[in-house]
Design an enzyme around this catalytic site. Sequence first.
Site, PDB file in Angstrom:
ATOM      1  N   HIS A   1      -3.479   6.984   4.137  1.00 46.63           N
ATOM      2  CA  HIS A   1      -2.365   6.994   3.139  1.00 46.63           C
ATOM      3  C   HIS A   1      -2.443   7.502   1.789  1.00 46.63           C
ATOM      4  CE1 HIS A   1       1.320   5.274   1.188  1.00 46.63           C
ATOM      5  NE2 HIS A   1       1.730   4.702   2.487  1.00 46.63           N
TER       6      HIS A   1
ATOM      7  N   ASP B   1      13.366  -2.108   4.235  1.00 47.03           N
ATOM      8  CA  ASP B   1      12.898  -3.008   3.176  1.00 47.03           C
ATOM      9  C   ASP B   1      12.152  -2.378   1.930  1.00 47.03           C
ATOM     10  OD1 ASP B   1      10.390  -2.320   4.393  1.00 47.03           O
ATOM     11  OD2 ASP B   1      10.359  -4.320   5.576  1.00 47.03           O
TER      12      ASP B   1
ATOM     13  N   HIS C   1      -2.123   0.196   4.729  1.00 41.81           N
ATOM     14  CA  HIS C   1      -1.708   0.477   3.433  1.00 41.81           C
ATOM     15  C   HIS C   1      -1.143  -0.825   2.719  1.00 41.81           C
ATOM     16  CE1 HIS C   1       1.997   0.735   5.690  1.00 41.81           C
ATOM     17  NE2 HIS C   1       2.625   0.539   4.493  1.00 41.81           N
TER      18      HIS C   1
ATOM     19  N   ARG D   1       0.121  -3.731   0.454  1.00 40.14           N
ATOM     20  CA  ARG D   1       0.068  -4.183  -0.638  1.00 40.14           C
ATOM     21  C   ARG D   1      -1.017  -5.329  -0.456  1.00 40.14           C
ATOM     22  NH1 ARG D   1       2.851  -2.487  -5.374  1.00 40.14           N
ATOM     23  NH2 ARG D   1       4.013  -0.544  -4.912  1.00 40.14           N
TER      24      ARG D   1
ATOM     25  N   GLU E   1       8.535  -6.683   0.545  1.00 36.44           N
ATOM     26  CA  GLU E   1       9.541  -6.482   1.680  1.00 36.44           C
ATOM     27  C   GLU E   1      10.502  -7.359   1.943  1.00 36.44           C
ATOM     28  OE1 GLU E   1       6.528  -5.285   1.391  1.00 36.44           O
ATOM     29  OE2 GLU E   1       6.387  -3.117   1.612  1.00 36.44           O
TER      30      GLU E   1
ATOM     31  N   GLU F   1      18.152  -1.284  10.358  1.00 33.53           N
ATOM     32  CA  GLU F   1      16.882  -2.398  10.639  1.00 33.53           C
ATOM     33  C   GLU F   1      17.285  -3.706   9.841  1.00 33.53           C
ATOM     34  OE1 GLU F   1      12.764  -2.054   9.154  1.00 33.53           O
ATOM     35  OE2 GLU F   1      12.548  -0.755  11.049  1.00 33.53           O
TER      36      GLU F   1
HETATM   37  C1  UD1 Z   1       6.034   1.794   0.208  1.00 32.61           C
HETATM   38  C2  UD1 Z   1       6.718   0.766   0.859  1.00 32.61           C
HETATM   39  C3  UD1 Z   1       6.248  -0.041   1.918  1.00 32.61           C
HETATM   40  C4  UD1 Z   1       6.044   0.935   2.993  1.00 32.61           C
HETATM   41  C5  UD1 Z   1       5.211   2.001   2.740  1.00 32.61           C
HETATM   42  C6  UD1 Z   1       5.059   3.122   3.605  1.00 32.61           C
HETATM   43  C7  UD1 Z   1       7.763  -0.438  -1.206  1.00 32.61           C
HETATM   44  C8  UD1 Z   1       7.951  -1.620  -1.979  1.00 32.61           C
HETATM   45  N1  UD1 Z   1       6.973  -0.411  -0.306  1.00 32.61           N
HETATM   46  O1  UD1 Z   1       4.513   1.201  -0.028  1.00 32.61           O
HETATM   47  O2  UD1 Z   1       7.370  -1.026   2.488  1.00 32.61           O
HETATM   48  O3  UD1 Z   1       5.234   0.276   4.186  1.00 32.61           O
HETATM   49  O4  UD1 Z   1       5.645   2.595   1.330  1.00 32.61           O
HETATM   50  O5  UD1 Z   1       4.076   4.045   3.293  1.00 32.61           O
HETATM   51  O6  UD1 Z   1       9.056   0.000  -1.203  1.00 32.61           O
HETATM   52  N2  UD1 Z   1       1.905   8.593  -2.992  1.00 32.61           N
HETATM   53  C9  UD1 Z   1       1.780   9.952  -3.183  1.00 32.61           C
HETATM   54  N3  UD1 Z   1       2.338  10.728  -1.916  1.00 32.61           N
HETATM   55  C10 UD1 Z   1       3.058  10.282  -1.050  1.00 32.61           C
HETATM   56  C11 UD1 Z   1       3.290   8.649  -1.034  1.00 32.61           C
HETATM   57  C12 UD1 Z   1       2.809   8.086  -2.099  1.00 32.61           C
HETATM   58  O7  UD1 Z   1       1.043  10.382  -4.031  1.00 32.61           O
HETATM   59  O8  UD1 Z   1       3.604  11.069  -0.606  1.00 32.61           O
HETATM   60  C13 UD1 Z   1       1.399   7.677  -4.090  1.00 32.61           C
HETATM   61  C14 UD1 Z   1       2.461   7.020  -5.024  1.00 32.61           C
HETATM   62  O9  UD1 Z   1       2.413   8.058  -6.369  1.00 32.61           O
HETATM   63  C15 UD1 Z   1       2.095   5.907  -5.312  1.00 32.61           C
HETATM   64  C16 UD1 Z   1       1.449   5.337  -4.026  1.00 32.61           C
HETATM   65  O10 UD1 Z   1       0.987   6.361  -3.342  1.00 32.61           O
HETATM   66  O11 UD1 Z   1       1.410   5.527  -6.588  1.00 32.61           O
HETATM   67  C17 UD1 Z   1       2.002   4.536  -3.534  1.00 32.61           C
HETATM   68  O12 UD1 Z   1       3.344   4.641  -3.075  1.00 32.61           O
HETATM   69  P1  UD1 Z   1       4.520   3.424  -2.926  1.00 32.61           P
HETATM   70  O13 UD1 Z   1       5.730   4.002  -2.193  1.00 32.61           O
HETATM   71  O14 UD1 Z   1       4.776   2.963  -4.158  1.00 32.61           O
HETATM   72  O15 UD1 Z   1       3.587   2.682  -1.945  1.00 32.61           O
HETATM   73  P2  UD1 Z   1       4.164   1.031  -1.501  1.00 32.61           P
HETATM   74  O16 UD1 Z   1       4.790   0.315  -2.478  1.00 32.61           O
HETATM   75  O17 UD1 Z   1       2.667   0.320  -1.363  1.00 32.61           O
HETATM   76  N1  UDP Z   2       2.933   7.781  10.616  1.00 35.59           N
HETATM   77  C1  UDP Z   2       2.701   9.219  10.612  1.00 35.59           C
HETATM   78  N2  UDP Z   2       1.835   9.970  10.122  1.00 35.59           N
HETATM   79  C2  UDP Z   2       0.593   9.198   9.922  1.00 35.59           C
HETATM   80  C3  UDP Z   2       0.622   7.856   9.880  1.00 35.59           C
HETATM   81  C4  UDP Z   2       1.822   7.008  10.004  1.00 35.59           C
HETATM   82  O1  UDP Z   2       3.679   9.860  10.700  1.00 35.59           O
HETATM   83  O2  UDP Z   2      -0.595   9.750   9.373  1.00 35.59           O
HETATM   84  C5  UDP Z   2       4.181   7.201  10.956  1.00 35.59           C
HETATM   85  C6  UDP Z   2       4.046   6.259  12.048  1.00 35.59           C
HETATM   86  O3  UDP Z   2       4.232   6.970  13.410  1.00 35.59           O
HETATM   87  C7  UDP Z   2       5.215   5.152  11.741  1.00 35.59           C
HETATM   88  C8  UDP Z   2       5.286   5.345  10.210  1.00 35.59           C
HETATM   89  O4  UDP Z   2       4.653   6.782   9.679  1.00 35.59           O
HETATM   90  O5  UDP Z   2       6.447   5.804  12.389  1.00 35.59           O
HETATM   91  C9  UDP Z   2       4.793   4.317   9.464  1.00 35.59           C
HETATM   92  O6  UDP Z   2       4.834   4.364   8.389  1.00 35.59           O
HETATM   93  P1  UDP Z   2       3.823   3.363   7.226  1.00 35.59           P
HETATM   94  O7  UDP Z   2       2.805   2.874   8.082  1.00 35.59           O
HETATM   95  O8  UDP Z   2       3.672   4.245   5.975  1.00 35.59           O
HETATM   96  O9  UDP Z   2       4.982   2.328   6.859  1.00 35.59           O
HETATM   97  P2  UDP Z   2       5.694   1.012   7.474  1.00 35.59           P
HETATM   98  O10 UDP Z   2       5.905   1.483   8.786  1.00 35.59           O
HETATM   99  O11 UDP Z   2       4.377  -0.153   7.624  1.00 35.59           O
HETATM  100  O12 UDP Z   2       6.576   0.715   6.474  1.00 35.59           O
END
Ligand code: UD1
Ligand code: UDP
Length: 380
Positions: free
Chosen positions: A242, A96, A209, A211, A132, A118
């Site tokens: 995160h 999602d 993490h 939103r 989501e 999923e």
């Molecule tokens: C997104 C997903 C959410 C999921 C989450 C998992 C959407 C709408 N949301 O969250 O469903 O649960 O990821 O973690 O798609 N960033 C880094 N390095 C990384 C990852 C992120 O710098 O490796 C920074 C990005 O630049 C960004 C911020 O973290 O500005 C948030 O990342 P983003 O994927 O936009 O997060 P969410 O949308 O909150």
């Molecule tokens: N996870 C990981 N390292 C971490 C935290 C989480 O590998 O430091 C894994 C966790 O086991 C799970 C997944 O990341 O499988 C969950 O990701 P996240 O919570 O970012 O996203 P969500 O599942 O809420 O979409």
Amino acid sequence: MTTIMPIYGTRPEAIKMAPIVAGLLAAPDLECVITVTGQHREMLDQVNHLFGIVPDHDLNIIRPRQTLNGVLTRTIEGLDTLFDQTVPDAVVVQGDTTTSVAGAIAAFHRGIRVIHAEAGLRSFDLFSPFPEEANRRMTSQIASLHLAPTATSRENLLREAVRPEDICVTGNTVIDALLEVVQKQVPFSDPALEQLGRSDRRLVLVTTHRRENQGEAMRGVGRALARLARTYPDVDFVLPVHKNPVVREAILPQLQGLEHVIVTEPLAYGEFTRLLSMATLVLTDSGGVQEEAPSLGKPVLVMRENTERPEAVAAGTVRLIGTDEDRVYTEVQTLLDDADAHHAMATAVNPYGDGRAGERTVAAIRHLFGLGDRLPDFTG
Ligand code: UD1
Ligand code: UDP
């Protein structure tokens, strides 16, 4: 040869797609073209590295403090350009996220079939989790094959008039990934965590993490954790934080200078699952962690008002507690103080999978293209 393109971009998608990618690569009559959007960077690469996956295409769309529309439009644009050169017979999107719905739309607009892994999770609140719940509902409208993890998610899809023959109940591939990785009990790269592995102190594992929780709710969770850490010097609290700077700005200031609070960078999946297996309890707003922890018999307190994953709540290992600071404090306190309350939630249950979801997924994809039979549905 039938060409299947898995498209993914975030950490949880990468973990859940890994068993599907492995199955597609092993199928002699399918070609697998792996495309990552790079919605996440470090957290995505960490997972691909662990599973030995080398993407064929990387759109590298990540930006600092990226917006939903920015992620959506860069993904659609990048995929549209890619589809000029490579036209798969189907794409596979997972869950999602924005990557997932953008991948589905980009493929649909080019007449490419969409396979949704999923599928069918519903919180029934359009605005929570945001965005989501909307993303997965939109993807359901344009998918040709719906891979529902559980019977409940299948029923959700049937209620929305998805044809029964287009749904296959596979279990969630996260359980395949978990079972493969957790048994390795990998060493921790952080010496502080390795030290924990050698002690018999209790451990509370925390992730946040979402939103909806960013801002004041997350600051409140930080304050609750700080109070807990002062009340329980015999317990270690570990927060792999995160990469999102908005998350860090909210929670980290509350946790400064506390002796038994260990804040780490995102852990490689092997290390995270080992920590999960060591935990006394888990406090989280993560979707994936809600699915994994019950398999390991770990009580989970979910910091959300609702969940699209009701199965483990019904089984009694997951409790929804919201984000109110006092509630978070007292719920953790109860599980730390009351052995019976902890025991009642600590039964290992596997409502989300049996480790064969990847196999069922690949069989269903081959069936879609007339290459074989499906496997019997996962029954839980
Ligand atoms: C997104 C997903 C959410 C999921 C989450 C998992 C959407 C709408 N949301 O969250 O469903 O649960 O990821 O973690 O798609 N960033 C880094 N390095 C990384 C990852 C992120 O710098 O490796 C920074 C990005 O630049 C960004 C911020 O973290 O500005 C948030 O990342 P983003 O994927 O936009 O997060 P969410 O949308 O909150
Ligand atoms: N996870 C990981 N390292 C971490 C935290 C989480 O590998 O430091 C894994 C966790 O086991 C799970 C997944 O990341 O499988 C969950 O990701 P996240 O919570 O970012 O996203 P969500 O599942 O809420 O979409």
